[in-house]
Write a protein that holds these residues in place. Structure first.
Motif, short mmCIF file in Angstrom:
data_model
loop_
_atom_site.label_atom_id
_atom_site.label_comp_id
_atom_site.label_asym_id
_atom_site.label_seq_id
_atom_site.Cartn_x
_atom_site.Cartn_y
_atom_site.Cartn_z
N ILE A 36 30.85 29.95 36.78
CA ILE A 36 30.62 31.80 37.31
C ILE A 36 32.29 31.80 38.31
N HIS A 44 30.16 29.05 44.50
CA HIS A 44 28.71 29.50 44.06
C HIS A 44 27.96 28.74 43.61
N THR A 54 20.43 32.43 40.72
CA THR A 54 20.59 32.66 38.85
C THR A 54 20.20 31.75 37.75
N HIS A 55 19.74 30.85 38.29
CA HIS A 55 18.97 29.96 37.39
C HIS A 55 17.13 30.81 37.07
N ALA A 81 24.92 37.33 43.30
CA ALA A 81 24.10 36.72 42.27
C ALA A 81 23.01 37.60 42.01
N ILE A 84 24.33 39.31 38.91
CA ILE A 84 24.55 37.83 37.42
C ILE A 84 23.52 38.23 36.91
N ARG A 85 22.26 37.91 37.74
CA ARG A 85 20.93 37.89 36.85
C ARG A 85 20.08 38.95 36.45
#
Length: 135
Positions: A36, A44, A54-55, A81, A84-85
Motif C-alpha cells: 500500500i 497502514h 483489507t485482508h 481501507a 482499497i477493499r
C-alpha cells in the motif's frame, strides 16, 4: 460490470469511499503480497482495523495467491481501507465471477455513497446555526 482493465496479466480497478480514492492492481502470484503506497513511510500496516478490513476479503474467498499493489490518497485510515477493499473486490470479480454470491452475502460489493454535508451560508456548520434570540 465494473470499470476494470486487464493488461499483461494485471487487473486494474479504482474505488472511492467518502474522499478516499484507491487505485489497485491485482495479479496471481505464488504467495500473498499486499503493498500500500510506499511502505517505507506509511503506517497502514500497523493499524489492526486497517489490516482486518483489507485482508478479510482473501480470508473469505479462501484463496491467498495474489499480488496486490494499492495507491490510496485522501480521507482517513478507515475510509482508505474500505476504498482499497472495494477496488480489490472489483478486480477479483473480474478474474472470477463465481465468488460474487459469497461477497454479496457479506456486503462487500455495495458502495457507500454517503458524503459530508456542505456548510451552509450564515450557519456555523452544516446544520448548526447561531443561537436564536427572541428580543
Amino acid at each position: 460490470m465494473y470499470k476494470t482493465k486487464v493488461c499483461n496479466g494485471w487487473t486494474y480497478a479504482s474505488a472511492k469511499k467518502k474522499t478516499a480514492i484507491a487505485k489497485v492492481k491485482v495479479c496471481l502470484n505464488e504467495s500473498f503480497v499486499l503493498v500500500i503506497n510506499n511502505p517505507a513511510n506509511d503506517n497502514h500496516e500497523n493499524d489492526a482495523l486497517f489490516k482486518y478490513i483489507t485482508h478479510n476479503v482473501f480470508n473469505l474467498i479462501r484463496y491467498k495467491n495474489f499480488q496486490v499493489f494499492a495507491l490510496v490518497k485522501g480521507g482517513g485510515l478507515t475510509s482508505q481501507a474500505y476504498a482499497i477493499r472495494l477496488a480489490m473486490v472489483k478486480c477479483l470479480l473480474c478474474l472470477n465471477d463465481g465468488i460474487r454470491p459469497v461477497l454479496k452475502a457479506n456486503n462487500y460489493i455495495s458502495t457507500d455513497c454517503r458524503m459530508v454535508e456542505r456548510k451552509k451560508c450564515g450557519h456555523c456548520k452544516a446544520r448548526k446555526s447561531c443561537q436564536f434570540s427572541k428580543r
